[in-house]
Motif scaffolding. Structure first.
Motif, PDB file in Angstrom:
ATOM      1  N   GLY A 124       0.809  -1.220   0.000  1.00  0.00           N
ATOM      2  CA  GLY A 124       0.000   0.000   0.000  1.00  0.00           C
ATOM      3  C   GLY A 124       0.837   1.262   0.000  1.00  0.00           C
ATOM      4  O   GLY A 124       0.466   2.260  -0.615  1.00  0.00           O
ATOM      5  N   VAL A 125       1.966   1.245   0.695  1.00  0.00           N
ATOM      6  CA  VAL A 125       2.820   2.430   0.748  1.00  0.00           C
ATOM      7  C   VAL A 125       3.736   2.499  -0.474  1.00  0.00           C
ATOM      8  O   VAL A 125       3.918   3.559  -1.055  1.00  0.00           O
ATOM      9  CB  VAL A 125       3.653   2.441   2.049  1.00  0.00           C
ATOM     10  N   ALA A 126       4.300   1.376  -0.871  1.00  0.00           N
ATOM     11  CA  ALA A 126       5.343   1.390  -1.888  1.00  0.00           C
ATOM     12  C   ALA A 126       4.826   1.313  -3.327  1.00  0.00           C
ATOM     13  O   ALA A 126       5.344   2.004  -4.199  1.00  0.00           O
ATOM     14  CB  ALA A 126       6.312   0.242  -1.644  1.00  0.00           C
ATOM     15  N   PHE A 127       3.831   0.468  -3.576  1.00  0.00           N
ATOM     16  CA  PHE A 127       3.471   0.207  -4.965  1.00  0.00           C
ATOM     17  C   PHE A 127       2.017   0.531  -5.300  1.00  0.00           C
ATOM     18  O   PHE A 127       1.741   1.282  -6.212  1.00  0.00           O
ATOM     19  CB  PHE A 127       3.744  -1.266  -5.314  1.00  0.00           C
ATOM     20  N   CYS A 128       1.103  -0.086  -4.617  1.00  0.00           N
ATOM     21  CA  CYS A 128      -0.313  -0.006  -4.991  1.00  0.00           C
ATOM     22  C   CYS A 128      -1.116   0.559  -3.832  1.00  0.00           C
ATOM     23  O   CYS A 128      -1.387  -0.145  -2.859  1.00  0.00           O
ATOM     24  CB  CYS A 128      -0.825  -1.399  -5.362  1.00  0.00           C
ATOM     25  N   GLY A 129      -1.474   1.818  -3.927  1.00  0.00           N
ATOM     26  CA  GLY A 129      -2.201   2.478  -2.861  1.00  0.00           C
ATOM     27  C   GLY A 129      -3.540   1.842  -2.541  1.00  0.00           C
ATOM     28  O   GLY A 129      -4.071   2.016  -1.444  1.00  0.00           O
ATOM     29  N   LEU A 130      -4.089   1.074  -3.463  1.00  0.00           N
ATOM     30  CA  LEU A 130      -5.386   0.441  -3.212  1.00  0.00           C
ATOM     31  C   LEU A 130      -5.300  -0.656  -2.157  1.00  0.00           C
ATOM     32  O   LEU A 130      -6.316  -1.034  -1.576  1.00  0.00           O
ATOM     33  CB  LEU A 130      -5.952  -0.129  -4.515  1.00  0.00           C
ATOM     34  N   CYS A 131      -4.101  -1.155  -1.880  1.00  0.00           N
ATOM     35  CA  CYS A 131      -3.923  -2.175  -0.836  1.00  0.00           C
ATOM     36  C   CYS A 131      -3.938  -1.571   0.560  1.00  0.00           C
ATOM     37  O   CYS A 131      -4.197  -2.273   1.536  1.00  0.00           O
ATOM     38  CB  CYS A 131      -2.609  -2.915  -1.040  1.00  0.00           C
ATOM     39  N   THR A 143      -3.166   4.950   2.981  1.00  0.00           N
ATOM     40  CA  THR A 143      -4.519   5.445   2.716  1.00  0.00           C
ATOM     41  C   THR A 143      -4.525   6.963   2.618  1.00  0.00           C
ATOM     42  O   THR A 143      -5.202   7.540   1.750  1.00  0.00           O
ATOM     43  CB  THR A 143      -5.487   4.969   3.816  1.00  0.00           C
ATOM     44  N   VAL A 144      -3.773   7.631   3.487  1.00  0.00           N
ATOM     45  CA  VAL A 144      -3.675   9.090   3.419  1.00  0.00           C
ATOM     46  C   VAL A 144      -3.014   9.508   2.110  1.00  0.00           C
ATOM     47  O   VAL A 144      -3.471  10.462   1.451  1.00  0.00           O
ATOM     48  CB  VAL A 144      -2.900   9.635   4.643  1.00  0.00           C
ATOM     49  N   MET A 145      -1.969   8.787   1.712  1.00  0.00           N
ATOM     50  CA  MET A 145      -1.318   9.097   0.436  1.00  0.00           C
ATOM     51  C   MET A 145      -2.268   8.877  -0.740  1.00  0.00           C
ATOM     52  O   MET A 145      -2.284   9.669  -1.690  1.00  0.00           O
ATOM     53  CB  MET A 145      -0.056   8.249   0.273  1.00  0.00           C
ATOM     54  N   LEU A 146      -3.053   7.819  -0.682  1.00  0.00           N
ATOM     55  CA  LEU A 146      -4.025   7.537  -1.742  1.00  0.00           C
ATOM     56  C   LEU A 146      -5.076   8.638  -1.815  1.00  0.00           C
ATOM     57  O   LEU A 146      -5.421   9.113  -2.905  1.00  0.00           O
ATOM     58  CB  LEU A 146      -4.685   6.177  -1.498  1.00  0.00           C
ATOM     59  N   ALA A 147      -5.586   9.055  -0.656  1.00  0.00           N
ATOM     60  CA  ALA A 147      -6.591  10.126  -0.632  1.00  0.00           C
ATOM     61  C   ALA A 147      -6.014  11.425  -1.187  1.00  0.00           C
ATOM     62  O   ALA A 147      -6.689  12.138  -1.942  1.00  0.00           O
ATOM     63  CB  ALA A 147      -7.098  10.324   0.799  1.00  0.00           C
ATOM     64  N   PHE A 148      -4.765  11.722  -0.831  1.00  0.00           N
ATOM     65  CA  PHE A 148      -4.120  12.929  -1.340  1.00  0.00           C
ATOM     66  C   PHE A 148      -3.946  12.854  -2.854  1.00  0.00           C
ATOM     67  O   PHE A 148      -4.201  13.831  -3.569  1.00  0.00           O
ATOM     68  CB  PHE A 148      -2.768  13.131  -0.651  1.00  0.00           C
ATOM     69  N   ALA A 149      -3.543  11.703  -3.364  1.00  0.00           N
ATOM     70  CA  ALA A 149      -3.367  11.538  -4.811  1.00  0.00           C
ATOM     71  C   ALA A 149      -4.707  11.666  -5.543  1.00  0.00           C
ATOM     72  O   ALA A 149      -4.782  12.290  -6.604  1.00  0.00           O
ATOM     73  CB  ALA A 149      -2.730  10.187  -5.111  1.00  0.00           C
ATOM     74  N   LEU A 150      -5.766  11.095  -4.967  1.00  0.00           N
ATOM     75  CA  LEU A 150      -7.088  11.235  -5.578  1.00  0.00           C
ATOM     76  C   LEU A 150      -7.549  12.686  -5.576  1.00  0.00           C
ATOM     77  O   LEU A 150      -8.134  13.160  -6.562  1.00  0.00           O
ATOM     78  CB  LEU A 150      -8.104  10.348  -4.863  1.00  0.00           C
ATOM     79  N   MET A 210       1.397   1.395   8.324  1.00  0.00           N
ATOM     80  CA  MET A 210       1.655   1.613   6.898  1.00  0.00           C
ATOM     81  C   MET A 210       0.341   1.693   6.117  1.00  0.00           C
ATOM     82  O   MET A 210       0.243   2.431   5.134  1.00  0.00           O
ATOM     83  CB  MET A 210       2.547   0.512   6.337  1.00  0.00           C
ATOM     84  N   GLY A 211      -0.672   0.952   6.545  1.00  0.00           N
ATOM     85  CA  GLY A 211      -1.983   1.049   5.909  1.00  0.00           C
ATOM     86  C   GLY A 211      -2.593   2.422   6.072  1.00  0.00           C
ATOM     87  O   GLY A 211      -3.186   2.971   5.142  1.00  0.00           O
ATOM     88  N   ILE A 212      -2.448   3.000   7.255  1.00  0.00           N
ATOM     89  CA  ILE A 212      -2.960   4.357   7.489  1.00  0.00           C
ATOM     90  C   ILE A 212      -2.203   5.356   6.615  1.00  0.00           C
ATOM     91  O   ILE A 212      -2.819   6.209   5.949  1.00  0.00           O
ATOM     92  CB  ILE A 212      -2.845   4.729   8.979  1.00  0.00           C
ATOM     93  N   ILE A 213      -0.883   5.256   6.605  1.00  0.00           N
ATOM     94  CA  ILE A 213      -0.066   6.174   5.801  1.00  0.00           C
ATOM     95  C   ILE A 213      -0.391   6.026   4.316  1.00  0.00           C
ATOM     96  O   ILE A 213      -0.567   7.017   3.601  1.00  0.00           O
ATOM     97  CB  ILE A 213       1.427   5.929   6.071  1.00  0.00           C
TER      98      ILE A 213
END
Length: 100
Positions: free
Chosen positions: A26-33, A72-79, A67-70
């Motif tokens: 989730g942190v390194a490759f695929c934010g959806l994880c 998810t925040v990165m994914l939300a920011f990218a979206l 790492m899941g929390i981090i």
């Protein structure tokens, strides 16, 4: 005095490795994880805490959970950035650029 037994570490929770792998992915490759690592990590931590020491792997699960929390925040920011870029592109495309 009877002989003292050694300390045996309790076995890790069966989902400990899964949470860790999902967190890293989730942190390194695929934010959806990342959201899955967050949710699975929360439930696995609750199961470990409820086991009263008979199940281990808490530190591994906790690392995947964080790492899941981090992630998810990165994914939300990218979206959010993607949505903002799309809106700005649409506004720019609909603007009248003629100079008559």
């Amino acid at each position: 005095m009877p002989p003292q037994g050694g300390y045996f570490r309790p076995p890790d929770h069966p989902q400990a490795t899964l949470v860790m792998v999902l967190g890293v992915l989730g942190v390194a490759f695929c934010g959806l994880c990342a959201p899955f690592a967050w949710l699975k990590g929360k439930s696995t931590l609750a199961e470990i805490d409820a086991s009263n020491g008979t199940v281990g792997g808490r530190s591994q699960v906790y690392a995947g959970y964080i790492m899941g929390i981090i992630g998810t925040v990165m994914l939300a920011f990218a979206l959010l950035i993607g949505i903002l870029a799309a809106v700005l592109i649409l506004i720019g495309a609909s603007a009248d650029t003629s100079t008559y």
